[in-house]
Design a protein around this motif. Sequence first.
Motif, PDB file in Angstrom:
ATOM      1  N   PRO A   1       0.840  -1.339  -0.029  1.00 26.23           N
ATOM      2  CA  PRO A   1       0.024   0.040  -0.064  1.00 26.23           C
ATOM      3  C   PRO A   1       1.056   1.241  -0.103  1.00 26.23           C
ATOM      4  O   PRO A   1       0.408   2.416  -0.271  1.00 26.23           O
ATOM      5  N   PHE A   2       2.035   1.135   0.356  1.00 20.90           N
ATOM      6  CA  PHE A   2       2.934   2.326   0.464  1.00 20.90           C
ATOM      7  C   PHE A   2       4.044   2.346  -0.546  1.00 20.90           C
ATOM      8  O   PHE A   2       5.213   2.564  -0.513  1.00 20.90           O
TER       9      PHE A   2
ATOM     10  N   TYR B   1      -5.127   2.092   4.535  1.00 16.25           N
ATOM     11  CA  TYR B   1      -3.790   2.885   4.492  1.00 16.25           C
ATOM     12  C   TYR B   1      -3.704   3.829   3.449  1.00 16.25           C
ATOM     13  O   TYR B   1      -2.678   4.579   3.587  1.00 16.25           O
ATOM     14  N   ALA B   2      -4.425   3.835   2.472  1.00 14.05           N
ATOM     15  CA  ALA B   2      -4.371   4.604   1.273  1.00 14.05           C
ATOM     16  C   ALA B   2      -5.513   5.630   1.164  1.00 14.05           C
ATOM     17  O   ALA B   2      -5.429   6.813   1.026  1.00 14.05           O
ATOM     18  N   ILE B   3      -6.732   4.704   0.989  1.00 18.12           N
ATOM     19  CA  ILE B   3      -7.846   5.524   0.588  1.00 18.12           C
ATOM     20  C   ILE B   3      -8.175   6.570   1.592  1.00 18.12           C
ATOM     21  O   ILE B   3      -8.593   7.812   1.153  1.00 18.12           O
ATOM     22  N   LYS B   4      -8.372   6.325   2.673  1.00 17.65           N
ATOM     23  CA  LYS B   4      -8.533   7.086   3.816  1.00 17.65           C
ATOM     24  C   LYS B   4      -7.639   6.956   4.798  1.00 17.65           C
ATOM     25  O   LYS B   4      -8.078   6.032   5.606  1.00 17.65           O
ATOM     26  N   LYS B   5      -6.784   7.642   4.838  1.00 15.89           N
ATOM     27  CA  LYS B   5      -5.607   7.365   5.657  1.00 15.89           C
ATOM     28  C   LYS B   5      -5.884   7.094   7.022  1.00 15.89           C
ATOM     29  O   LYS B   5      -6.574   8.011   7.780  1.00 15.89           O
ATOM     30  N   ASP B   6      -5.630   6.163   7.663  1.00  7.80           N
ATOM     31  CA  ASP B   6      -5.764   5.883   9.250  1.00  7.80           C
ATOM     32  C   ASP B   6      -7.188   5.808   9.735  1.00  7.80           C
ATOM     33  O   ASP B   6      -7.671   5.853  10.920  1.00  7.80           O
TER      34      ASP B   6
END
Lengths: 359, 333, 311, 517, 313
Positions: free
Chosen positions: C34-35, C79-84
């Motif tokens: 994801p990163f 992880y990415a779409i709506k972080k955290d």
Amino acid sequence: MKENRILEVNHLDLSFRLGSEVNHVIRDVSFHLNQGETLAIVGESGSGKSVTTKAILGMIDENGFLGKGEILFRSSQKGKDDEIVDLTKKDKKYMQKNVRGSRIAIIFQDPMTSLDPTMTIGKQIMESMLEHKKVASKKEAMAKTIQLLDLVGIEQPEKRVKQYPHQLSGGMRQRVVIAIALACEPDVLIADEPTTALDVTIQSQILELIKDLQKKTGVSIIFITHDLGVVANVADRVAVMYAGKIVEEGLAAEIYYDPRHPYTWGLLSSIPSLDGQDEEIYSIPGTPPNLINPPKGDAFAYRSEYALEIDFEEQPPMFQISDTHFAASWLLHPSAPKVDMPVVLAKRIAAFNERRSQE
Amino acid sequence: MDERKERFNRVQLRDSKQQEMLVGSTTPFLKDAWRRFTKNKGALVGLIAIGLIFLFALIGPYINEHAYNVLDKIHINLPPRVPFLEKLGIFNGSEGKYNPYIEKGFTNDYFWFGTDVLGRDLWDRVWMGTRISFYIAMVAVGIDMVIGIGYGMVSGFFGGKVDMVMQRIVEILSGIPNLVVVTLFVLVLKPGMISIILALMITGWISMSRVVRSQVLKMKEHEFILAAKTLGASSFVILFKELLPNIIGQIIVMTMFSIPNAIFYESFLAFIGLGLQPPLASLGVLIADGYRAMITHPHLVIFPTVVLSVLMLSFNLIADGLRDAFDPKMKGF
Amino acid sequence: MTKFIAKRILLSLATLFVILFILFLLLQFMPGSPFNDEKLTAAQQAVLMAKYGLDKPFFIRFWIYLQNVVLRGDFGISYAIKKDMLVSGIVIARLGTSIRIGLQALLLGVSLGVLFGVISGSKRNTWMDSMATVAAVIGVSIPSYVLALVLSFVLGYKFRIFSITYQVDQPLWSSILPTIALSFFVMAQTTRFLRTELIEVLSSDYVKLVDAKGVARPKVILRHGLRNAMISVITILGPLTVNLMTGSLVVERVYGIPGIGSLLVEGIQVNDYNVIIMIAFVYSALYIFVNLIVDILYGVIDPRIRVAKGG
Amino acid sequence: SPAKEDTEQVLRIAKDNDVSSLDTNVATDGLSFEVIKTFTEGLMEYDAEGNIVPGVALDYEVSADGTVYTFNLRDDAKWSNGDPVTAADFVFSWRRLVDPALATEYSYMAEGIMIKNATAVIKGEKPLTDLGVAALDETTFQVTLDAAVPYFIQLMTFPVFHPLNEAFVTAKGDAYAKSADALISNGPWVVTEWTEGTKIRVEKNDTYWNADAIKLDAIEFLIIKDYQTAALQFENGEVDMAKISADLVDRYKDEDFFETKKLGYTWYVAPNQLVAELQNENLRLALATSFDKSFITDSILHDGSNVADYIVPIGLATGPDGKDFRDGAKTFLSFDAAKALEYWNAAKAELGVDTLTLELLVDDAADTKAVSEFLQTEWQTNLPGLTVTIQVQPKKNRLQLMRDGTYQLGLTRWGPDYADPFTYLGDLFQTGVNYNYGRFSDAEYDALVQSTAPGGSLSTDAAARWVALHEAEAVLLEQAGILPTWQSGEAMLVNPDVSGYEFHVVGQPSYRNVVKK
Amino acid sequence: MSANVLLEVKHLSQFFRIDRHTTIRAVDDVSFHINEGETFSVVGESGSGKSTLGRTLIRIYDAHSGSVNFMGKEIGGKLNSDSRKFLRKNMQMIFQDPMASLNPRKKVLDAVAFGLDINHLSGDKDERLRKVVKVLKSVGLSEDHLTRYPHQFSGGQRQRIGVARALIMEPRFIICDEIISALDVSIQAQVINLMRRLQKEHGLTYMFIAHDLSMVRYLSDRVAVMHLGHIVEMGTVEDIYEHPLHPYTKSLLSAIPHPDPDAEKDRKRFVYLKGGVDYNIGTIRQLSDTHSILATDEEFSRWQQNDYSLFLK
Ligand SMILES: Nc1ncnc2c1ncn2[C@@H]1O[C@H](COP(=O)(O)OP(=O)(O)OP(=O)(O)O)[C@@H](O)[C@H]1O
Ligand SMILES: Nc1ncnc2c1ncn2[C@@H]1O[C@H](COP(=O)(O)OP(=O)(O)OP(=O)(O)O)[C@@H](O)[C@H]1O
Ligand SMILES: [Mg+2]
Ligand SMILES: [Mg+2]
């Protein structure tokens, strides 16, 4: 139409379109049904028995069409004179509203498939009463349904009305089908092989039931079967059908003890005799004709040992034998040679007669 | 009436052909089915349409002077223009009020379906795309045939625990969103034909296996299967020699249905960018690309969509026709 | 009946578990992480992986995940779409919309499908039958995104009858176009299947007997024909319903609907594992649930099955 | 209600993307930053012309060696809950950015501008308090750097360096910035609505120190992923601004509401020098000069993109002379089919081959796919004997493959983080840096770039540094270390009633001066 | 009995487990034997277990328990490939529905030769054809029919194909499961005559399953009456038809319709009262060498005294 007749079929012709061909399955059929009697129509598979009855109810498949002929039905109304209607002239709507179910009811051959698997039997019986407004309310319909189930010999009718067809045995289902047919107190009951799918013990119960009901309600019955034993049991009169024609017609006794048509002879002979174990059973050779190109003369000639030359050229007319007994065979023509019925049959009839005279 | 005496002579039992009247029609099953099939106007239209589309897929790209993969930096985004038809006011190369052929002076150029942003001839691309779509259809059929039939037959015929396990597997397979699996394939194996085929393989056969299984379940109680057993036939023989020929009708019908599904599926993959590698283009890719310019250059989406829809329509019509033809209960007299 | 359902649910849970495991395994093989944003260094990636526990061995991760899901109903964070953010929050926010529009489409599609199916099944080989059949076949022959855009172009833009995009504050009104677009396929499928089934049912002995009772034709068709024909139509509606309820990427994109179809695709594109797993999980659960409903419905419609299952 | 709509000035903007986070430290994507910019304000801001102007800072002082910056904050800056914006808010925010517990992706920015101890703190080797930031008093914020960073001030506009209200953030805990009511504003607007996947609405912040200058009552960011839908919505008057894709330009290019703008992205093909053939300079030169870039920009994209015969884009950075970096700079590798053929023939001779097959790796985006098909044909026609295959991959995968060096030719782009050529020349092509996908390596280039780096020999000599950067670009491109292709533009539909919006090649658009009639 | 015993069945049972609560005891502890060359008929109402019995004998189902000795070999338990082959060769079955028992997609030639093909007995092509033609002729069909499909025949002809298919294996023993009930009256006779002729020509032994009692009387040597999975009465035709003792047999016989209107008018029918007899507690009693009955002591004595009040209506 004579006073005591309730139904009269005259010169009925009916064909089915099969692609580019035409299957001419009912060919100039005439018969009548008297008030309160049981008329049996016998004949082998495909001879047109069912189609005839469907024609009476106006329920021929889409690809079928009527030729000439009429179906006269005496429609009795309370307080009015009887009216005679020609059912062939009536449209589907009329039939559905005034005839089917209410005046003429039918029982089909297979009790296993004749009931809607997703509806309780109570509802299925009530359906036609409600449809034809024979009852004032659902409650009354239910009461009558329970009565009917009782009448056809189903125990604990109150419980049964809530059950589904698959929860009943074959014999019970057939009783339900009969109850449905009787729901609107019809004048005519057509029973199209109502016992063929049942085993002997249940068959005999159903036959008793039908006879019993006739006694109680006075309904007129057309009984279709190919089992001559059954016919002997139920019929007042018998019509023998072959290849879309009635070939012989008469009182039951006349057909059994004095048959005249070679086809009737064949039919009666092919029942195994009770004593002579060693002889072969008589069997009618060959198979029925294809009615897409019906034979020119007597359709049975090709299978008959008694065929005359004229049989292959011309259709025999109905010869009258007695007031009630008719047969369509050239053998009855004065010019025809005298022939004797098959020996087996003659022997058996002799035995019957002997026993009859003893009694 | 002619009452001559000799007409009443008795005759021998005639052993005529009439004696042996055939019951039922004499045509073999498949021929009969074919007859019923051809009676079905819709199916026939479908068959003809597919034939035509197939023909065009074969020869279409060669009957004009353009090519499907040659860029033309000048003739870009041109609407369709067809000789003769243009005189009728249709296919005259105009897009709204604007006619680029006239404005840009391409008066002698005719692009029957127009061109795309790279100036490639859409006519040729559509037919090349049709080829690929047919190809995918073939693959789908293959997968259905091999996996779907095999799986369904084994599961239905052996029943019991085998069936139970196999049906659980199917349940699990259908429970996993297809997209996850497909994407994985595409990512791991590079996008392209192979991935699409593998993706189809994962779940494309499930409905076929269901149909086959239920048919087998129905059929295996038939007495002729019992008869084969009493004659000592092995399961293999019963499955392939006795059962299979009898469910082939259903299978063909199902196959016809799975063809459009596969073609559709591929176009969906194209839409989310998991389709074929350029410059290969299936109908699905063309539609997905054309879709983006639908309100600007509608011809880019209209032509491939029409071909795809006609193709789908035809396959569906044929499938319907076949279903009716193979099912004697449904016979349209 | 309750016993049957309990058994089914237990079996479903087992299936769900297997699906979850397989999904986890599949994601394991997903290339990239994801990163892998273009600006991240390898060291930073490692830090992020460690932060979210993605550096742990597969089985441990699965075990932890399973515990979180089962014990806390915690599906992890994005992880990415709506972080955290909690994945469950995002998915649930969208699921409602997807399910509602899906069910609307199902309702519309099935209603029209039943209407057309009954018409063409009972008036076989008439022009009405042909019309319904053609409509049905066309319904399954046009790619949904083309259909969706045509609808919004014509009805939303040209004639301005409906809203082109989905509006959260007018959920019903603005979802008319997507509902229509989605219902097409359902309508078509229902029509086709119903027609076939109805023809078969209407030629059955029991319908003939009802005819012989003199029951009016419409009643025969509705009361007996339709009910029996629906039994098999329900089979195809099951999976269809799931697909509808879990949203269609295509229709969501065209109409700007915040549904889970597009979320799944996005999740896959950016390797947002938890989002993928939860949507897949919801999908599977819905699939199993809908199939259970279908089975129960069978029982309601078809008493043979009801009794056989000992209800 | 419609009545309110009439009097309210609401700007509705269609967005093809969703925000990923509204947490200033955590966000990474353009839209998130754009939205964050509407409700927060940094030390510095851009003005309409792209000049750096004070934001929360009134002014600042730099130490002579360029390593200590002291900002004086305005005392009327307030949070939307009424708290004043203080130097401590910056300290808190900057420490949070590098907090290893939070592990933010953009913590590398803190390293990039060489804040003292940033690297050690990020690694967890030193406590947060060792970071080189300090609140000298309520309104004085000081940053200590390890070395002079020429573009430091310019980066103070970047949202990750914006202040955070410690009390508020701590009170919200994990919920902070996860919903509209868990956000606090020190900017012109305040977030009032944030609906998953649909819409973000910000409304005028009355506590903002410069609220009087703000005309818009609200801005709505509407998430409409399909460009055609957005365009139709624009035509219907439902949105005021919508980005459109290249496919739609033809429909609108003559309309008065059609606009294009230039972006700071440069697209280029990175030849992978791990591939033996691509180490051949002639081959690279042949590839670089054999395709018609103007067709890409004018016919395929036609969205305001322009041909890039360079790597540092137009409008990115202004030099010490006050001129744009590109002004008067050289161009390289222009399209020239004849020359390309010469290079190609030379390359073939050197490589000893007649034919060659190369694979081009691209994204699955529509535009790049079309471009790749164009490149394929151009290369194959202009360089006979060359076969090019295309591999399309989702972006994440493409990046992974390029990073791993397992590709041949890759079409990629770079977006600047700050307005200095170093964001291209320094971050991308030095030997061994992360984003040097093609493994370009040249000692001269490295030396030149090193001298311009923060703390490098020229880091305080702006003019010399500028020359060195120009030279470095020349070194890179004269040997076709990469194949520059185009500089991005963006096509937009903008309601003619709307005026005053500002776009910047680097950084986020600003709506501060927008007026809607 | 001097004749050789061909098949001896002892305590055979066949249960079907429907679910945890229901098990159908389709065949429940039956014992009988069949002599070489005779026709042994099994009659009884629908669902009484007749077909299941036949199918268990020919090993379509594996028996639940009991032993079956066929031509001196035990074939009740697990079969090895030899005894399986032996069984396939010597025991055959003909089914009720002539249409359903033929593969509709197979031509007559292949349908009839199927048994040979499977057991690799067909030899070369000519020999196979010769064998098929021979057997077809013996059932009254001709070479013309070889390439036709089953649906192109009449019911009687189809049933002959079924017979031919069994006969080609040259079995010693054929189980006929209601082979005439689906046929038309006029055709039933054709098939029965054929079966009898074949029996004479080949010395076949038949187990004839039927519910048409008049036909059974005509062609059987011995008859077993089955009810609810039990054989309730067994004996020669004369034993059963002339001297029935079991109430169920009596009710069955009373139900046969006779083609004689006068006789039918005053026939007396008995209805067997279900639940009157619990077969599980009865034991087999020999009335004579050939005639046996399943009854308890009490039932037995009542019936012998012609007291059927509890059992018949
Ligand atoms: N819809 C139809 N289309 C074509 N032919 C039909 C149709 N319905 C019946 N027939 C034909 O009409 C003939 C008479 O059929 P009918 O059902 O009346 O026979 P039946 O005497 O009742 O026979 P069974 O004893 O088998 O019921 C048969 O040859 C049959 O094939
Ligand atoms: N495969 C099976 N699974 C479950 N139950 C079965 C199976 N086969 C037969 N039965 C049940 O066993 C009982 C005996 O059935 P069988 O078919 O042997 O009766 P039958 O006497 O041959 O009846 P019929 O005269 O109707 O053919 C019935 O209750 C039937 O439902
Ligand atoms: Mg009939
Ligand atoms: Mg049986």
